[in-house]
Design a protein around this motif. Sequence first.
Motif, PDB file in Angstrom:
ATOM      1  N   SER A 192       0.818  -1.216   0.000  1.00 31.06           N
ATOM      2  CA  SER A 192       0.000   0.000   0.000  1.00 31.06           C
ATOM      3  C   SER A 192       0.854   1.270   0.000  1.00 31.06           C
ATOM      4  O   SER A 192       0.377   2.340  -0.361  1.00 31.06           O
ATOM      5  N   GLU A 195       1.244   1.697  -3.835  1.00 31.08           N
ATOM      6  CA  GLU A 195       0.073   1.494  -4.670  1.00 31.08           C
ATOM      7  C   GLU A 195      -0.398   2.800  -5.311  1.00 31.08           C
ATOM      8  O   GLU A 195      -0.688   2.843  -6.508  1.00 31.08           O
ATOM      9  N   LEU A 219      -1.300  -6.447 -11.893  1.00 27.39           N
ATOM     10  CA  LEU A 219      -2.638  -6.935 -11.567  1.00 27.39           C
ATOM     11  C   LEU A 219      -3.032  -8.039 -12.546  1.00 27.39           C
ATOM     12  O   LEU A 219      -3.536  -9.082 -12.157  1.00 27.39           O
ATOM     13  N   GLU A 273     -11.440 -10.389  -8.521  1.00 28.32           N
ATOM     14  CA  GLU A 273     -10.444  -9.523  -9.173  1.00 28.32           C
ATOM     15  C   GLU A 273      -9.218  -9.406  -8.285  1.00 28.32           C
ATOM     16  O   GLU A 273      -9.347  -9.119  -7.096  1.00 28.32           O
ATOM     17  N   ASP A 275      -6.095  -7.738  -6.417  1.00 27.28           N
ATOM     18  CA  ASP A 275      -5.583  -6.410  -6.104  1.00 27.28           C
ATOM     19  C   ASP A 275      -4.058  -6.524  -6.076  1.00 27.28           C
ATOM     20  O   ASP A 275      -3.500  -7.605  -6.275  1.00 27.28           O
ATOM     21  N   LEU A 276      -3.396  -5.392  -5.825  1.00 25.41           N
ATOM     22  CA  LEU A 276      -1.940  -5.375  -5.951  1.00 25.41           C
ATOM     23  C   LEU A 276      -1.259  -6.277  -4.916  1.00 25.41           C
ATOM     24  O   LEU A 276      -0.224  -6.886  -5.170  1.00 25.41           O
ATOM     25  N   GLU A 277      -1.888  -6.378  -3.749  1.00 26.19           N
ATOM     26  CA  GLU A 277      -1.370  -7.254  -2.693  1.00 26.19           C
ATOM     27  C   GLU A 277      -1.367  -8.706  -3.179  1.00 26.19           C
ATOM     28  O   GLU A 277      -0.381  -9.431  -3.001  1.00 26.19           O
ATOM     29  N   ASP A 278      -2.473  -9.115  -3.791  1.00 28.32           N
ATOM     30  CA  ASP A 278      -2.553 -10.477  -4.339  1.00 28.32           C
ATOM     31  C   ASP A 278      -1.461 -10.688  -5.388  1.00 28.32           C
ATOM     32  O   ASP A 278      -0.802 -11.731  -5.431  1.00 28.32           O
TER      33      ASP A 278
END
Length: 295
Positions: A192, A195, A219, A273, A275-278
Amino acid sequence: MQLELNNVTKTYRGRQAVTDVSMRIGPGVLGLLGPNGAGKSSLMRILSTITRPTSGTVTWNGTDIVARPEPLRRVLGYLPQDFGVYPNLSAGEFLRYLAAVKGLSTRSAKERVDELLELVNLTDTGSRPVGKFSGGMRQRVGIAQALLNDPELLVVDEPTVGLDPEERMRFRNLLGDLASDRIVILSTHIVSDIEAIADDIAILTAGELRRRGTPEELLRSADGLVWEAIVPVDAVADIRQRATITRTVRTSRGVRVRAVAHTPPVPGARPVEPDLEDAYVNAVHTPITPAGVTR
Ligand SMILES: Nc1ncnc2c1ncn2[C@@H]1O[C@H](COP(=O)(O)OP(=O)(O)OP(=O)(O)O)[C@@H](O)[C@H]1O
Ligand SMILES: [Mg+2]
């Protein structure tokens, strides 16, 4: 304004900290993401000419930074991870001292320091010694010293460690604003942090560059690999065997688990969907084969 790394490797007593990293970096914010020990600081120390690569080359606007470090050093701002302060000096005194070390004339140093204190919101700390500052205030002194020479290349190593959420946000905005006409390289292991401001992300694991791209590209790399399911509490450990869990939230119906895997980690899991963490987790842990079996 271009920084280019070609097959950069750094070895400490036979152990590789950075392995064969090549990238071209232009203006904007590059977020260098990676877990502890990934080699982020080693790479940043190389870019800051604090240490030399064991092999490979780095060029700044075409000039090798090992053979000729001066052109880069003149326009470099660096905030090391272990930034130390002189505890008895005030923020202004400390920055004026560093400005003198960096060779700024006394008059322009005073102006520049006042400007920077304003920018990092430390003007009203007056004569208070830096040793009495909070972690966040010290980090702001750190960023101010890195900006003394109005650098074209700003390298900041885990600058948000120890900041409270509000300070984090302020810091991010500050770095984002600075990046409009320079290269900012920011390392962190917290997704984060970058991000909102990084238009370019590099993920480093065990010294290797695993991924490089825009947030959108990252992503997309996790498309179809992220799942959510609500399961009983005692099923979570089982899922952990088959997938990398990125989030768990307790709900009245059980635990909502979010996980990265090639196939549904439990029957009935629904695709979501990424997210950037995933996407980050997927890039760092790629332990899952298409069959869903942990290697
Ligand atoms: N001066 C050094 N001497 C010996 N080994 C080192 C040195 N600096 C780093 N290493 C090793 O190199 C590897 C990469 O370390 P580095 O500090 O670059 O990682 P990092 O991504 O910055 O980690 P962190 O998130 O903990 O700051 C680690 O295994 C570390 O122990
Ligand atoms: Mg580090």
